[in-house]
Design a protein around this motif. Sequence first.
Motif, PDB file in Angstrom:
ATOM      1  N   LEU A   1      10.867  55.193  47.223  1.00 14.84           N
ATOM      2  CA  LEU A   1      10.462  54.104  46.371  1.00 14.84           C
ATOM      3  C   LEU A   1       9.662  53.010  47.164  1.00 14.84           C
TER       4      LEU A   1
ATOM      5  N   GLY B   1      14.821  57.830  46.547  1.00  9.66           N
ATOM      6  CA  GLY B   1      15.698  58.226  45.475  1.00  9.66           C
ATOM      7  C   GLY B   1      16.031  59.683  45.045  1.00  9.66           C
TER       8      GLY B   1
ATOM      9  N   ALA C   1      16.326  62.216  42.365  1.00  2.00           N
ATOM     10  CA  ALA C   1      15.854  62.072  41.068  1.00  2.00           C
ATOM     11  C   ALA C   1      16.753  62.890  40.078  1.00  2.00           C
TER      12      ALA C   1
ATOM     13  N   LEU D   1      11.170  48.790  39.169  1.00  4.92           N
ATOM     14  CA  LEU D   1      10.652  50.320  39.336  1.00  4.92           C
ATOM     15  C   LEU D   1      10.109  50.863  38.013  1.00  4.92           C
TER      16      LEU D   1
ATOM     17  N   LEU E   1       8.966  54.594  37.226  1.00  8.09           N
ATOM     18  CA  LEU E   1      10.152  55.030  37.324  1.00  8.09           C
ATOM     19  C   LEU E   1      11.302  54.382  36.295  1.00  8.09           C
TER      20      LEU E   1
ATOM     21  N   ILE F   1      14.708  54.183  34.946  1.00  6.35           N
ATOM     22  CA  ILE F   1      16.066  54.413  35.436  1.00  6.35           C
ATOM     23  C   ILE F   1      17.102  53.574  34.648  1.00  6.35           C
TER      24      ILE F   1
ATOM     25  N   ALA G   1      21.583  53.637  38.653  1.00 10.60           N
ATOM     26  CA  ALA G   1      20.484  53.588  39.470  1.00 10.60           C
ATOM     27  C   ALA G   1      20.067  52.256  39.812  1.00 10.60           C
TER      28      ALA G   1
ATOM     29  N   VAL H   1      19.786  51.416  44.180  1.00 10.92           N
ATOM     30  CA  VAL H   1      18.709  51.131  44.704  1.00 10.92           C
ATOM     31  C   VAL H   1      18.827  49.560  45.295  1.00 10.92           C
TER      32      VAL H   1
ATOM     33  N   LEU I   1      19.395  58.272  41.886  1.00  7.07           N
ATOM     34  CA  LEU I   1      18.733  57.944  40.717  1.00  7.07           C
ATOM     35  C   LEU I   1      19.374  58.660  39.679  1.00  7.07           C
ATOM     36  N   CYS I   2      20.534  57.898  39.043  1.00 12.66           N
ATOM     37  CA  CYS I   2      21.629  58.709  38.326  1.00 12.66           C
ATOM     38  C   CYS I   2      20.918  59.145  36.892  1.00 12.66           C
TER      39      CYS I   2
END
Length: 333
Positions: A25, A38, A40, A268, A274, A276, A280, A284, A304-305
């Motif tokens: 990140l 993170g 993924a 993000l 990204l 998310i 997540a 972060v 990063l759920c």
Amino acid sequence: MTIAPNSHLADGLTGAIGGTPLIKLRLASAATGCTILGKAEFMNPGGSVKDRAALAMIDAAEASGALKPGGTIVEGTAGNTGIGLTLVANARGYRAVIVMPETQSQEKIDFLRMIGADLRLVPAKPYKDPGNYVRVSQRIAEETGAFWANQFDNTDNREGHRLTTGAEIWRQTGGVIDAFTCACGTGGTLAGVGMALKAHKPDVRIVLADPDGSALYDWVKTGQLTSSGSSISEGIGQGRVTANLAGAPIDDAVRVHDTAMLEQVFDLMIHEGLSIGGSAGINVAAAIAVARDLGPGHTIVTILCDGAARYQSKLFNPTFLASKNLPAPPWMV
């Protein structure tokens, strides 16, 4: 066809679960002088980290005989575990009955129906209430003789993360990891990864990320389950110590407000591409707090759920956010 070990071919849906990359990140790393990575998990076939728990619980139930060919799986879920269970059930010839609070995002409700789950929506009630979605799912399983996945207190959940998620993180970082942070719903991810990492490196810091309205931050800090406030996050936060969380090697906790969560979700998305979800974003934000506490030069890993598309009607809805006195994405204002 026989698939060779270590090939790039997955043996069906379940063979595609796990093996997700670690993503650096950039903004978080630059802001802290640390390396923040993170995992993924939104890249799992069902779109979330819960695919791992679903597969681990079904594998264990098959091995024990609790789940027999053609059987039915019942679970109470905020959505993602239900999606993972339904997809694995589809792949293996089972039926899935999913009980979910009606307050969850419309996107998850629609997706569960789309993939064939027998979805039962119930009013959102606390765990102590007999109408709570977990308790309703337990009753359905008992009354029908189905297999109750029981993700919160079924420790096959955390064992799956110990054997896969935690092992992958250790291997992918080459053992260069100083801290891991993650929010808790069932506690399976935090506990399983924490157990795996501590087995290799006892001084790695395992830090719980907790939203407002959850009692786990106070539990880690004071030993008392007390809470205040609320959060728009889904599937995380807890008012009790689940079996998966009991005995987890947790060193500290960080509380993350929704504003800080949304800042990470939006940044993000627009600066790093990204996409998310809220949990997540909480992870972060907590990783950044831990990095600042440790100081420059450390490596922190988080989860990063799942992806943002499951929360479009909430996280990216200016009207909804305004109703909660929360900021909207700058590009939507």
